[in-house]
Write an enzyme that holds these catalytic residues in place. Sequence first.
Site, mmCIF file in Angstrom:
data_model
loop_
_atom_site.group_PDB
_atom_site.id
_atom_site.type_symbol
_atom_site.label_atom_id
_atom_site.label_comp_id
_atom_site.label_asym_id
_atom_site.label_seq_id
_atom_site.Cartn_x
_atom_site.Cartn_y
_atom_site.Cartn_z
ATOM 1 N N ASP A 1 0.934 -1.194 0.112
ATOM 2 C CA ASP A 1 -0.154 0.240 0.008
ATOM 3 C C ASP A 1 0.929 1.310 0.116
ATOM 4 O O ASP A 1 1.898 1.220 -0.678
ATOM 5 C CB ASP A 1 -0.991 -0.610 1.183
ATOM 6 C CG ASP A 1 -1.839 1.110 1.187
ATOM 7 O OD1 ASP A 1 -3.473 1.093 -0.122
ATOM 8 O OD2 ASP A 1 -1.741 2.004 2.030
ATOM 9 N N HIS B 1 -6.995 -6.642 -1.618
ATOM 10 C CA HIS B 1 -5.415 -5.725 -0.705
ATOM 11 C C HIS B 1 -4.805 -6.429 0.076
ATOM 12 O O HIS B 1 -3.609 -5.560 -0.545
ATOM 13 C CB HIS B 1 -7.036 -4.838 -0.848
ATOM 14 C CG HIS B 1 -5.317 -3.443 -0.502
ATOM 15 N ND1 HIS B 1 -5.101 -2.309 -1.530
ATOM 16 C CD2 HIS B 1 -4.926 -2.772 0.554
ATOM 17 C CE1 HIS B 1 -4.267 -1.835 -1.029
ATOM 18 N NE2 HIS B 1 -4.658 -0.636 0.094
#
Length: 295
Positions: free
Chosen positions: A86, A274
Amino acid sequence: MHIAESGAGPLVLLCHGFPECWYSWRHQLQALAEAGFHAVAPDMRGYGQTDAPEEIAEYTIGHNVSDMVQLVAGLGEKQAVIIGHDWGAPVAWSSALLRPDLFRAVVAMSVPYRVRPPVAPMKALRDAGTTNFYQLYFQTPGVAEAEFEKDVDRSVRTLLYGTGLSLMMKPGKGFLADTTIPQQLPSWLTDEDISYFVDTYKRSGYRGGLNWYRNIDRNWAISGGWEGLKIQQPALFIAGSNDGVIKFAAKAVENLPTAVPGLKKTLILPDSGHWIQQQRPSEVNAAILEFLRSA
């Protein structure tokens, strides 16, 4: 800077993203240590138990790269492999780009390396008339903080495994609006995991992490000096097939071999989202260790 560490051997830094903390790397710390590495996962600037400067301008990519450089020195090492997920991925990419002498290899997850665009990203969105992208919502200090901190338990659960979350927001609604939290935890999370993240954010709040977003255009401005540079070190990119980030950044994923000549492999894990290093630790750990043996 607060760190979690495990093992002894060559240094591997693990840089988390938003809204996480060192705990996101709990599975990798153990696997790396067992494989003969010194794994170190810091709470990044503004997160967890690490200092959170007041000024928004102290959360640029330059500050975060500098933090990683100083962390390597503080640990008494001269080189490291840097891994990021991320927001930690741009830190890892930028650290490898700017200090190839120090960071001998790089692994990035979810966020591919992007060539510097011709216009600052937030300005480009506004100029195009886009008003509902989540990063724009994060720009105004205090707004997203108030939404996330109103019910930290709900925020943590929604962001980790809620449904209905979109990067494009409905006008007049918050980022977490119209989302649903399934009654049952996904197989990759436990009540203990949720409690750790909730306790962390009840203490720290969300301001530090959100300030990273408030420097996106400032990062663009300061990065002009290294425009055109390429990452030559061995590199690995990992993401989940259902990750909204790689769908949004599909062109950057496609261009990775050109932008990162040292790229050894792009691994897209099917049926994964994610939070890839938490969702699929066995596959992620195996890929990292295979890469480290040849890097």
